[in-house]
Design a protein around this motif. Structure first.
Motif, PDB file in Angstrom:
ATOM      1  N   VAL A   1      69.948   4.303  69.415  1.00 18.08           N
ATOM      2  CA  VAL A   1      69.391   3.439  68.372  1.00 18.08           C
ATOM      3  C   VAL A   1      67.934   3.140  68.714  1.00 18.08           C
ATOM      4  CG1 VAL A   1      69.608   1.259  67.138  1.00 18.08           C
ATOM      5  CG2 VAL A   1      71.655   2.381  68.025  1.00 18.08           C
ATOM      6  N   CYS A   2      67.031   3.441  67.792  1.00 18.58           N
ATOM      7  CA  CYS A   2      65.609   3.168  68.024  1.00 18.58           C
ATOM      8  C   CYS A   2      65.375   1.669  68.105  1.00 18.58           C
ATOM      9  CB  CYS A   2      64.767   3.774  66.896  1.00 18.58           C
ATOM     10  SG  CYS A   2      62.999   3.395  67.045  1.00 18.58           S
ATOM     11  N   ASN A   3      64.661   1.230  69.142  1.00 20.14           N
ATOM     12  CA  ASN A   3      64.425  -0.211  69.297  1.00 20.14           C
ATOM     13  C   ASN A   3      63.263  -0.710  68.450  1.00 20.14           C
ATOM     14  OD1 ASN A   3      62.075   0.465  70.744  1.00 20.14           O
ATOM     15  ND2 ASN A   3      63.075   0.234  72.735  1.00 20.14           N
TER      16      ASN A   3
ATOM     17  N   GLU B   1      50.933 -13.029  78.432  1.00 18.50           N
ATOM     18  CA  GLU B   1      51.949 -13.068  77.393  1.00 18.50           C
ATOM     19  C   GLU B   1      51.524 -12.237  76.189  1.00 18.50           C
ATOM     20  OE1 GLU B   1      53.314 -16.969  76.518  1.00 18.50           O
ATOM     21  OE2 GLU B   1      54.038 -17.316  78.546  1.00 18.50           O
ATOM     22  N   GLY B   2      50.974 -11.056  76.479  1.00 20.38           N
ATOM     23  CA  GLY B   2      50.575 -10.131  75.430  1.00 20.38           C
ATOM     24  C   GLY B   2      51.075  -8.740  75.746  1.00 20.38           C
ATOM     25  N   ARG B   3      50.613  -7.748  75.039  1.00 22.60           N
ATOM     26  CA  ARG B   3      51.036  -6.371  75.261  1.00 22.60           C
ATOM     27  C   ARG B   3      50.402  -5.831  76.543  1.00 22.60           C
ATOM     28  NH1 ARG B   3      53.574  -2.322  72.978  1.00 22.60           N
ATOM     29  NH2 ARG B   3      52.893  -0.190  73.397  1.00 22.60           N
ATOM     30  N   ALA B   4      51.174  -4.967  77.251  1.00 24.83           N
ATOM     31  CA  ALA B   4      50.680  -4.412  78.508  1.00 24.83           C
ATOM     32  C   ALA B   4      49.475  -3.514  78.268  1.00 24.83           C
ATOM     33  CB  ALA B   4      51.795  -3.612  79.188  1.00 24.83           C
TER      34      ALA B   4
ATOM     35  N   VAL C   1      56.946   2.701  78.911  1.00 21.42           N
ATOM     36  CA  VAL C   1      57.554   3.033  77.628  1.00 21.42           C
ATOM     37  C   VAL C   1      58.146   1.797  76.934  1.00 21.42           C
ATOM     38  CG1 VAL C   1      59.454   4.331  76.566  1.00 21.42           C
ATOM     39  CG2 VAL C   1      57.999   5.414  78.296  1.00 21.42           C
ATOM     40  N   ARG C   2      58.716   0.890  77.712  1.00 18.50           N
ATOM     41  CA  ARG C   2      59.416  -0.271  77.150  1.00 18.50           C
ATOM     42  C   ARG C   2      58.852  -1.581  77.715  1.00 18.50           C
ATOM     43  NH1 ARG C   2      63.204   3.777  77.942  1.00 18.50           N
ATOM     44  NH2 ARG C   2      64.636   4.192  76.187  1.00 18.50           N
ATOM     45  N   PRO C   3      57.556  -1.833  77.588  1.00 18.19           N
ATOM     46  CA  PRO C   3      56.994  -3.031  78.223  1.00 18.19           C
ATOM     47  C   PRO C   3      57.603  -4.330  77.716  1.00 18.19           C
ATOM     48  CG  PRO C   3      55.420  -2.051  76.699  1.00 18.19           C
ATOM     49  CD  PRO C   3      56.533  -1.064  76.863  1.00 18.19           C
ATOM     50  N   GLU C   4      57.825  -4.411  76.406  1.00 17.82           N
ATOM     51  CA  GLU C   4      58.373  -5.652  75.854  1.00 17.82           C
ATOM     52  C   GLU C   4      59.788  -5.901  76.360  1.00 17.82           C
ATOM     53  OE1 GLU C   4      57.099  -3.209  73.965  1.00 17.82           O
ATOM     54  OE2 GLU C   4      55.239  -4.054  73.135  1.00 17.82           O
ATOM     55  N   ARG C   5      60.583  -4.835  76.443  1.00 19.12           N
ATOM     56  CA  ARG C   5      61.954  -4.993  76.915  1.00 19.12           C
ATOM     57  C   ARG C   5      61.992  -5.428  78.378  1.00 19.12           C
ATOM     58  NH1 ARG C   5      66.161  -2.372  74.683  1.00 19.12           N
ATOM     59  NH2 ARG C   5      67.322  -3.699  76.115  1.00 19.12           N
TER      60      ARG C   5
END
Length: 377
Positions: A4-6, A267-270, A288-292
């Motif tokens: 499932v695409c996140n 607290e932002g995007r990598a 690939v999954r910084p937020e996760r």
């Protein structure tokens, strides 16, 4: 088993999923039926397949094994605080990557995959090459040209082809994606099968602790497969009622390449990173999954720590003084524990995961630890 695409929730059933979502380019997650029962585990084989009920399904006859052990959990102290070390560098190819690839390559073999490509800073490539050799799958590894020679020799010894890519780890990842247009991309960073195999790290720890969660788990973090895999495993254990809480997850990066630390602090995007580090295994500019990863860390009450090159060397020496010979990537956990201990925040019962053998980086260690003709530990 469902991918499932996140990002856009696109679904794909079966192990033949593309390496990323064909609709939006996002990373896939994996939905599995999980069956974790203590009696079934404790009567299972003495290896990671004892947790088969929580892993991607593989027929027993398709399993590819090099005799993966349940790795030791060694009691110790750090700055006077009782801790344990999880010795994942004792897997057959000398790194924790065997934990993921034993399952991943088994799934590929069952699906009839005959050839793969992968990008790696060394350990993942060596591990994949070994398991592909065992499974009879042709393997090509794209690696940064400055990868430790011992790792490249190991990859070639297993019969895999090595494509040395000038430039950064990110440039290597981009190069392999061209090859992925015609050959199955067995990416341990993109494919969630590898992540779910990494759940066994959490399962083993808690079983070794008498079905208790450690106070905290300190792990090296580049692309984040150790952190995310452990988090998924601890979640499964809580859901099954085998432990009552998540441990605090501490992800450690090298300050010279610490995009997740920057994102955690801001607290932002990598952001992308620049700079070279002894910890080549976590020199990842574009996870690939910084937020996760950050969600997992925050959900556990954990944190991200960035350590300097001098701290890494000090950690390497301190581990060796306890009989633990690891590569610099693993030594970041020692540096982080020293930092936590100095701040009075190292919790008794912490587990530190040591991911790669020092034998992987002999040339590099001789270079950075030699003064004159003496190796100075």
């Amino acid at each position: 088993m469902e991918f499932v695409c996140n990002s856009c929730d696109h679904h794909h059933r079966g192990a033949d999923a593309p390496w990323r979502c064909p609709r939006c380019g996002g990373a896939f997650d994996l939905r599995l039926e999980v069956d974790l029962r203590r009696q079934a585990i404790e009567t299972g084989p003495p290896n990671l397949w004892r947790y088969a009920g929580a892993l991607p399904p593989v027929p027993p006859e398709a399993r590819v094994s090099l005799g993966e052990p349940v790795t030791p959990l060694v009691e110790s102290t750090w700055a006077g605080v009782p801790v344990r070390f999880k010795l994942d560098y004792l897997f057959p190819t000398g790194s924790y990557k065997d934990r993921g690839n034993a399952v991943f390559v088994s799934v590929l073999r069952a699906a009839g995959v005959s050839a793969v490509v992968e990008d790696s800073s060394g350990n993942a490539g060596a591990s994949l090459a070994a398991y592909c050799a065992r499974a009879g799958i042709r393997c090509t590894i794209y690696a940064p040209a400055d990868t430790s020679p011992a790792k490249l020799v190991q990859i070639r010894a297993y019969g895999a082809e090595v494509v040395a890519v000038p430039g950064s780890r990110a440039e290597t990842a981009r190069a392999v994606q061209v090859a992925a247009e015609r050959t199955y991309y067995a990416s341990h960073n993109w494919n969630p099968i590898f992540l779910h195999a990494m759940k066994t790290l959490a399962f083993e720890m808690c079983e070794q602790l008498g079905w208790r969660a450690p106070a905290a788990v300190v792990m090296p973090c580049g692309y984040g497969s150790v952190v995310l895999g452990a988090y998924l495993g601890f979640q499964d254990l809580v859901s099954a009622g085998l432990i009552d809480r998540l441990p605090r997850l501490v992800a450690v990066q090298a300050a010279a390449c610490a995009p997740l630390y920057a994102a955690y602090r801001a607290e932002g995007r990598a952001p992308a990173c620049s700079g070279h580090t002894l910890a080549e295994g976590i020199a990842c500019a574009e996870p690939v999954r910084p937020e996760r990863i950050l969600e997992a860390i925050r959900a556990s009450g954990g944190e991200v720590i960035a350590v300097s090159e001098d701290e890494i060397l000090d950690g390497l020496r301190a581990l060796a003084a306890q009989g633990l010979y690891v590569e610099p990537t693993s030594a970041v956990v020692a540096a982080a524990m020293s930092r936590l201990a100095g701040e009075g925040r190292l919790e008794p019962g912490t587990v530190a995961v040591l991911t790669g053998s020092g034998l992987k980086a002999t040339e590099k260690l001789v270079r950075v630890l030699t003064t004159g003709t003496q190796v100075r530990f």
